[in-house]
Design a protein around this motif. Structure first.
Motif, short mmCIF file in Angstrom:
data_model
loop_
_atom_site.label_atom_id
_atom_site.label_comp_id
_atom_site.label_asym_id
_atom_site.label_seq_id
_atom_site.Cartn_x
_atom_site.Cartn_y
_atom_site.Cartn_z
N UNK A 115 -2.98 0.26 10.64
CA UNK A 115 -4.04 -0.71 10.89
C UNK A 115 -3.51 -1.94 11.62
N UNK A 116 -2.25 -2.27 11.37
CA UNK A 116 -1.65 -3.42 12.06
C UNK A 116 -1.59 -3.18 13.56
N UNK A 117 -1.48 -1.92 13.96
CA UNK A 117 -1.48 -1.58 15.39
C UNK A 117 -2.90 -1.47 15.93
N UNK A 118 -3.78 -0.89 15.12
CA UNK A 118 -5.14 -0.65 15.58
C UNK A 118 -6.03 -1.89 15.46
N UNK A 119 -5.85 -2.65 14.39
CA UNK A 119 -6.72 -3.80 14.13
C UNK A 119 -5.87 -4.99 13.67
N UNK A 120 -5.04 -5.52 14.55
CA UNK A 120 -4.16 -6.63 14.16
C UNK A 120 -4.91 -7.86 13.67
N UNK A 121 -6.13 -8.04 14.15
CA UNK A 121 -6.91 -9.20 13.72
C UNK A 121 -7.27 -9.11 12.24
N UNK A 122 -7.45 -7.88 11.74
CA UNK A 122 -7.74 -7.68 10.31
C UNK A 122 -6.48 -7.90 9.47
N UNK A 123 -5.40 -7.27 9.87
CA UNK A 123 -4.15 -7.36 9.12
C UNK A 123 -3.64 -8.79 9.09
N UNK A 124 -3.90 -9.56 10.15
CA UNK A 124 -3.44 -10.95 10.23
C UNK A 124 -4.04 -11.83 9.13
N UNK A 125 -5.13 -11.36 8.52
CA UNK A 125 -5.78 -12.13 7.45
C UNK A 125 -5.23 -11.78 6.07
N UNK A 126 -4.22 -10.91 6.06
CA UNK A 126 -3.58 -10.52 4.81
C UNK A 126 -2.06 -10.62 4.98
N UNK A 127 -1.33 -10.43 3.89
CA UNK A 127 0.13 -10.35 3.97
C UNK A 127 0.64 -9.41 2.89
N UNK A 128 1.79 -8.83 3.13
CA UNK A 128 2.41 -7.93 2.16
C UNK A 128 3.25 -8.77 1.20
N UNK A 129 2.94 -8.66 -0.09
CA UNK A 129 3.65 -9.39 -1.13
C UNK A 129 4.85 -8.59 -1.64
N UNK A 130 4.68 -7.27 -1.72
CA UNK A 130 5.70 -6.41 -2.33
C UNK A 130 5.57 -5.00 -1.78
N UNK A 131 6.71 -4.32 -1.61
CA UNK A 131 6.74 -2.92 -1.19
C UNK A 131 7.41 -2.09 -2.28
N UNK A 132 6.82 -0.97 -2.58
CA UNK A 132 7.33 -0.10 -3.64
C UNK A 132 8.52 0.72 -3.18
N UNK A 133 9.07 1.50 -4.10
CA UNK A 133 10.00 2.55 -3.72
C UNK A 133 9.28 3.54 -2.81
N UNK A 134 10.03 4.44 -2.19
CA UNK A 134 9.39 5.46 -1.35
C UNK A 134 8.98 6.67 -2.18
N UNK A 135 7.92 7.32 -1.73
CA UNK A 135 7.38 8.51 -2.40
C UNK A 135 7.06 9.58 -1.35
#
Length: 254
Positions: free
Chosen positions: A169-189
């Protein structure tokens, strides 16, 4: 041939039409994509043989793996793995982790989503919290994009999303993602797999599996994979979904 798809960001019918046309040309038969609003609906369709194949989240696959056959796993940025992201509003500069969202409103994607529900539930339990009481209110948005939108417009102060979907979505709709931020990333699954109804015709199963694996070998297939932001599809390795199994056991036995 009927293929079940869970609600993901790739709801672009133009793209799905191109993918269907590609598969029909390769397989020499009609292909129908079956889309529903929840993971449970698609899971039940493949469990009951009403679709031949489905692209499922890893959590329902783990829950029903004795009743399903895994075909392939997508490869994302060189690995068959992905993460769950905890997100907050871009205007929220004080939230540093899940603990900071206690007593606030939280958005999940779906009750059968690993990244959009299970990871957060296990995290709360491990921290000694009751997931039912931790947030002032929580709700299921129905899709990862909906979670992002809910956080972006303030309907929720935090949310759990699929990192692959968020990055796409950051590539497709950067204007949407810009209104949020990532606080934490989990382990990989293990990445959401492509599964088959166990009683589907063997020749059809083999043909579909081959068609997906060979997408990376043709220009047309590579172009479609590029629109998925995927490298290709490959055979799953042993223990790929062990991490989700551990989360399942933690949450379902609580």
């Amino acid at each position: 041939m009927r293929i079940g798809l869970t609600p993901v960001f790739l709801d672009d019918q133009t793209f799905l039409n191109r993918w269907r046309a590609y598969l029909e040309q390769v397989l020499g038969r009609e292909v129908v994509f079956v889309q529903r609003g929840t993971y449970r609906e698609i899971t039940e369709l493949v469990l009951n043989g009403r679709v031949d194949f489905a692209w499922l989240c890893g959590y329902p696959f783990v829950r029903y793996r004795q009743q399903l056959e895994i075909l392939l796993v997508p490869v994302y940025e060189g690995r068959p793995l992905y993460q769950s992201y905890l997100i907050a509003s871009a205007e929220d500069d004080w939230t540093r982790g899940l603990e900071d969202l206690e007593g606030r409103v939280f958005a999940y994607s779906d009750p059968l989503s690993n990244s959009g529900w299970l990871v957060t539930q296990a995290q709360l339990l491990d921290a000694g919290h009751d997931p039912e009481m931790f947030f002032r209110r929580s709700f299921f948005a129905g899709a990862h994009r909906n979670v992002v939108e809910a956080v972006a417009v303030g309907l929720a102060q935090g949310g759990a999303v699929d990192g692959y979907v968020y990055d796409a979505l950051a590539r497709l709709h950067p204007e949407l993602i810009a209104r949020t931020r990532v606080v934490w990333r989990s382990d990989t699954y293990g990445f959401p797999p492509v599964v088959a109804y166990p009683e589907v015709d063997y020749a059809l199963r083999d043909a579909f599996r081959t068609a997906l694996k060979e997408m990376a070998d043709s220009q047309a297939g590579q172009e479609l994979l590029g629109q998925f932001y995927l490298d290709g599809f490959r055979d799953p390795e042993e223990g790929l979904y062990a991490g989700i199994e551990r989360l399942q056991q933690r949450v379902e036995r609580a």
